[in-house]
Design a protein around this motif. Sequence first.
Motif, short mmCIF file in Angstrom:
data_model
loop_
_atom_site.label_atom_id
_atom_site.label_comp_id
_atom_site.label_asym_id
_atom_site.label_seq_id
_atom_site.Cartn_x
_atom_site.Cartn_y
_atom_site.Cartn_z
N TRP A 1 1.61 -3.66 -4.03
CA TRP A 1 1.40 -5.12 -3.94
C TRP A 1 0.82 -5.54 -2.59
O TRP A 1 0.16 -6.56 -2.48
CB TRP A 1 2.70 -5.87 -4.20
CG TRP A 1 3.76 -5.62 -3.13
CD1 TRP A 1 4.64 -4.61 -3.10
CD2 TRP A 1 3.96 -6.41 -1.96
NE1 TRP A 1 5.42 -4.68 -1.99
CE2 TRP A 1 5.03 -5.80 -1.26
CE3 TRP A 1 3.37 -7.57 -1.43
CZ2 TRP A 1 5.50 -6.30 -0.07
CZ3 TRP A 1 3.86 -8.06 -0.24
CH2 TRP A 1 4.91 -7.44 0.44
N ASN A 2 1.11 -4.75 -1.54
CA ASN A 2 0.61 -5.15 -0.22
C ASN A 2 -0.37 -4.10 0.28
O ASN A 2 -0.40 -3.76 1.45
CB ASN A 2 1.77 -5.31 0.75
CG ASN A 2 1.36 -6.04 2.01
OD1 ASN A 2 0.51 -6.95 1.96
ND2 ASN A 2 1.94 -5.67 3.14
N ARG A 3 -1.13 -3.56 -0.63
CA ARG A 3 -2.02 -2.47 -0.27
C ARG A 3 -3.39 -2.76 -0.85
O ARG A 3 -3.56 -2.88 -2.06
CB ARG A 3 -1.47 -1.17 -0.84
CG ARG A 3 -2.05 0.09 -0.26
CD ARG A 3 -1.42 1.28 -0.96
NE ARG A 3 0.01 1.37 -0.62
CZ ARG A 3 0.47 2.08 0.40
NH1 ARG A 3 -0.37 2.76 1.14
NH2 ARG A 3 1.74 2.13 0.65
N ALA A 4 -4.37 -2.90 0.03
CA ALA A 4 -5.73 -3.14 -0.47
C ALA A 4 -6.20 -1.87 -1.19
O ALA A 4 -5.72 -0.78 -0.90
CB ALA A 4 -6.65 -3.46 0.69
N ASP B 1 -4.63 -13.59 -2.17
CA ASP B 1 -4.89 -12.39 -1.37
C ASP B 1 -4.57 -12.57 0.11
O ASP B 1 -4.99 -11.80 0.95
CB ASP B 1 -6.35 -11.95 -1.53
CG ASP B 1 -7.30 -13.06 -1.11
OD1 ASP B 1 -6.81 -14.20 -0.86
OD2 ASP B 1 -8.51 -12.80 -1.04
N SER C 1 -6.92 -10.15 -6.70
CA SER C 1 -7.77 -10.96 -5.81
C SER C 1 -9.22 -10.84 -6.28
O SER C 1 -9.50 -10.25 -7.32
CB SER C 1 -7.64 -10.45 -4.39
OG SER C 1 -8.17 -9.15 -4.32
N THR D 1 -1.34 -6.89 -7.69
CA THR D 1 0.10 -6.73 -7.87
C THR D 1 0.33 -6.40 -9.33
O THR D 1 0.07 -7.21 -10.20
CB THR D 1 0.85 -8.02 -7.51
OG1 THR D 1 0.53 -8.37 -6.17
CG2 THR D 1 2.36 -7.81 -7.63
N ASN D 2 0.65 -5.15 -9.66
CA ASN D 2 1.06 -4.21 -8.64
C ASN D 2 0.19 -2.94 -8.69
O ASN D 2 -0.03 -2.34 -7.65
CB ASN D 2 2.55 -3.88 -8.88
CG ASN D 2 3.11 -2.93 -7.89
OD1 ASN D 2 2.90 -3.11 -6.70
ND2 ASN D 2 3.79 -1.90 -8.36
N GLN E 1 -2.19 -4.44 7.32
CA GLN E 1 -1.17 -4.40 6.28
C GLN E 1 -0.22 -3.21 6.43
O GLN E 1 0.96 -3.32 6.14
CB GLN E 1 -1.83 -4.32 4.91
CG GLN E 1 -2.21 -5.65 4.34
CD GLN E 1 -2.75 -5.51 2.93
OE1 GLN E 1 -3.48 -4.56 2.64
NE2 GLN E 1 -2.41 -6.44 2.07
N ARG F 1 -8.20 -4.25 6.85
CA ARG F 1 -7.06 -4.81 6.15
C ARG F 1 -5.92 -3.80 6.13
O ARG F 1 -4.74 -4.16 6.30
CB ARG F 1 -7.47 -5.18 4.73
CG ARG F 1 -6.41 -6.06 4.07
CD ARG F 1 -6.95 -6.77 2.88
NE ARG F 1 -5.87 -7.37 2.15
CZ ARG F 1 -5.69 -8.70 2.02
NH1 ARG F 1 -6.57 -9.54 2.55
NH2 ARG F 1 -4.66 -9.17 1.36
N ARG G 1 -6.24 -7.40 -2.80
CA ARG G 1 -4.84 -7.35 -3.26
C ARG G 1 -4.75 -7.24 -4.76
O ARG G 1 -5.51 -7.89 -5.49
CB ARG G 1 -4.07 -8.59 -2.82
CG ARG G 1 -2.72 -8.74 -3.55
CD ARG G 1 -1.78 -9.67 -2.88
NE ARG G 1 -1.15 -9.03 -1.74
CZ ARG G 1 -0.93 -9.62 -0.58
NH1 ARG G 1 -1.32 -10.87 -0.40
NH2 ARG G 1 -0.35 -8.99 0.39
#
Lengths: 235, 653
Positions: B149-152, B380, B184, B123-124, B205, B201, B121
């Motif tokens: 932000w929510n994307r590995a 994370d 992370s 951000t951003n 996600q 992930r 993780r």
Amino acid sequence: MTRVLIVEDDVAFRRRYAAILARDPAFEVVASVGTGGEGMAMLELRKPDVLLVDLGLPDISGISVIQHATKTLPTCESMVVTVFGDEEHVLASIEAGASGYLLKDASEENFLEGIRELIAGGSPISPIIARRLLKRFHADIDVPPSILPLERRAGVAETEADAAVGDSEIALSSREREILLLASKGFNYPEMGKLMGISPHTVTSHVKKIYRKLAVHSRGEAVFEANRMGLIRTL
Amino acid sequence: MNAIAQSFSLLLLGAALSGSLVWSCLAMAEPVPDAPTTAAADPHHADFRAYALFDKADFVQSESLLPPANTNWQSVALPDSWSIAKRDRRAGLGWYRFRFSHTGAQHDGKTAAQRAIYIPRITNNIEVFLNGSSFAVSGRLAPKPDNAWNRAQFFLVPPSLFKAGENELLIRLHTDGFPRAGISKVYLGDSDALNEFYQRRYLIQTTAPQIITGLLVMMSIFSLAIWARRRSEKMFLYFALMAVVAVIRLIHYYLRTTPDWLLLTAVPSLAWLTLFQMQFSFRFANFSVPRIESGLFIFCVISTIVLFIMPFAAPQFYGQTTMVVYLALTAASPFLLLALAYALTRQRSIENIILLTALILNGALGVHDTLAYQERLGFDRLYLLPLGLPMILFAVAALLVKRFVSTLSSYESLNADLARRVSERESQLQQSYERSRELDQQRATAEERQRLMRDMHDGIGSHLMSTLALARMGSLSHKDMTEVLADCIDELKLTIDSLEPVERDLLVVLGNLRYRLEPRLNAARISLEWAVNDLPPLTYLDPGNIRSVLRIVQEAFTNTLKHSGAKRITISTGIDRASSRVLVRITDDGVGVSPAFGNDMLGSNANKKPIDEKYAGRGIDNMKNRAAKLGGEVQLMALQGGGTCVNLYLPIG
């Protein structure tokens, strides 16, 4: 000389018929028997011209005797003597080949007249029997009464008579149908002859043909059905 | 009490289920280190699948877009959250430095495996440098940054950038104004091994929420279609609304670029989702707690308004406000869940239990996500709420399947039942029809017998009786006897003829009478004129009525035959125009009668013919009575110049 065979189980009637016939020199009773079996034997033995038969015989039905006569002695005219001249008996007899019927209570005169009519042509037809015959031949008896006078209608029938289609042996010609219609309305042969412009003798010969046709008509379902088509076209 | 206990146990069951689901999701996505995890470790020395895990980094907050030189690096532990570290996230940029030694020679591109960087993780957004060379960005950077932000993040490292000895990996982080900025742990190593983690992930996600979005859209349309035709089933409306709100909520998890206005919906959508989910579930259970529903509704409206205004009015408090909303929903969820558990366990069916489990799961996931959002579970941490939604779909699908199947089978059993009832009713009808036909037959027979008895009594019976009486007295001549017997036989014939079905044709009836009587008329030398005209069918001509008509006419004949001395009889038929009736007229040319025909007869013939006296007298009365019973009339008239006329009028119909 007309040779007559009497088949009647009631002795009194047998004697009466014989006595009546004895009055007229034109008739000769060749045998007078009480059972169907004897009757059939006498048919072969004496070969009568006329068969007078009662339907309620002790051994076999008078119908069988008539059938036998029709088959083995075609020249012999069969005549049923019945108590009431009711339709069931009369029609069954005609179908078996009888040419007419007499009533047991007929007066001597009527009795002799009946036999003479039979030999000359045909027996009188009662209106009820005429009606039954029309039905039997599938002729539409519920046609509305024509507005034409009867004489005129007879004239129309004349032209149609020759145009009778189907098997003339079993289908009613329009003339014959006309006769049955008039008979069902209570007219007698002379009146019919007058209305149709023909002689009473011609009427009786038509009636005789009708009787013959009924006999043929009733021989089998197949024949019956085959004719129905022709009869419908006749109408 | 029992119900609450059961609800509670179900709740526990649901919690256990959801716990295990959460655990398995996390376990799937979390890389399990199987190699040295220190930054100092050399990835080149490990086996093929080896990678290094960096849980420490050097950090410096700097607005420089290029690697800052000679700055004051501080050591930080990873994951590094800016909010926990209380950094000013609006500063926007920060640099992370990772150092590792590389013992092997320059990567030759032939013998060694491909290296990659995997970061669960950020951000951003980030830009990545190795040994001073930039080789990757996470997405579009400022001023219009992508949502990452929510994307590995997974980047292949160009092999040429590695060098022997000390290597330096630099990551520039862009906070892009997000309240929870940070990074992370960072993985560096074999690309295949890391790609596997990344894919897992990514599935949880991004791919799963996308698939679920599709399902929700479909179910929403389907559900709205049902509701459009069955307005009373609010359940489907709430379900559709819930699905729509869920979609709005879901897209924030994977949308790469989000318009500003849509960003505003992220938090309110959760509140509405809770509301509609509850309303749908209550309808699902045929239950309602209006107070809870309206309370939650008010909360949704207020929080939506506040959250829509806040970014413009007081952006610095937006983060806190969202937290308040999340906490409020989290706090309320156990109570809502209890109410729902109570509602859904009132009637224990499979679909109710599925739904309840789904709700518990969603509640648990909600709590989990709130904790994750608060960074209590690590920076994370995965957000799992989207994964709970399909279970609700599953419950609805179970309900619909059950309804469909039960509708079908009840339809079938209804059909079978109908068929059975129809056949039952049929046989009942058959029975009652047979009974009534039997009764009809009995009644007809009885009536016929009565008629025949009356006939016998009036006609042939009395005839024979009086004849017998006279015969006993010795006052009966042979001729009389013959005549009486002949009469009796005529009588019988008449009765037989009357039984013939002539189908309403009066002429046949009259004709047959003529046929019967003609021999006697001939014998009496009376001529008969038959002047009949066709008649309309008379529907009332049953055997009894036929007999009545026959008797009337026969009576007229008999009178003529016996008393008038006539030579000629005329019978005519037709329609009487004046009265619209059928007219049967019998006229003779005999001695004629006064209107008191019968009585006259009695007087003149009383001495000579006692039988006839009685017969004639009663005969005329009988004629009139019979005609009246038929709805007709008999008129007797003397004709001028001698002769009698009998007019029989009969109704048409």
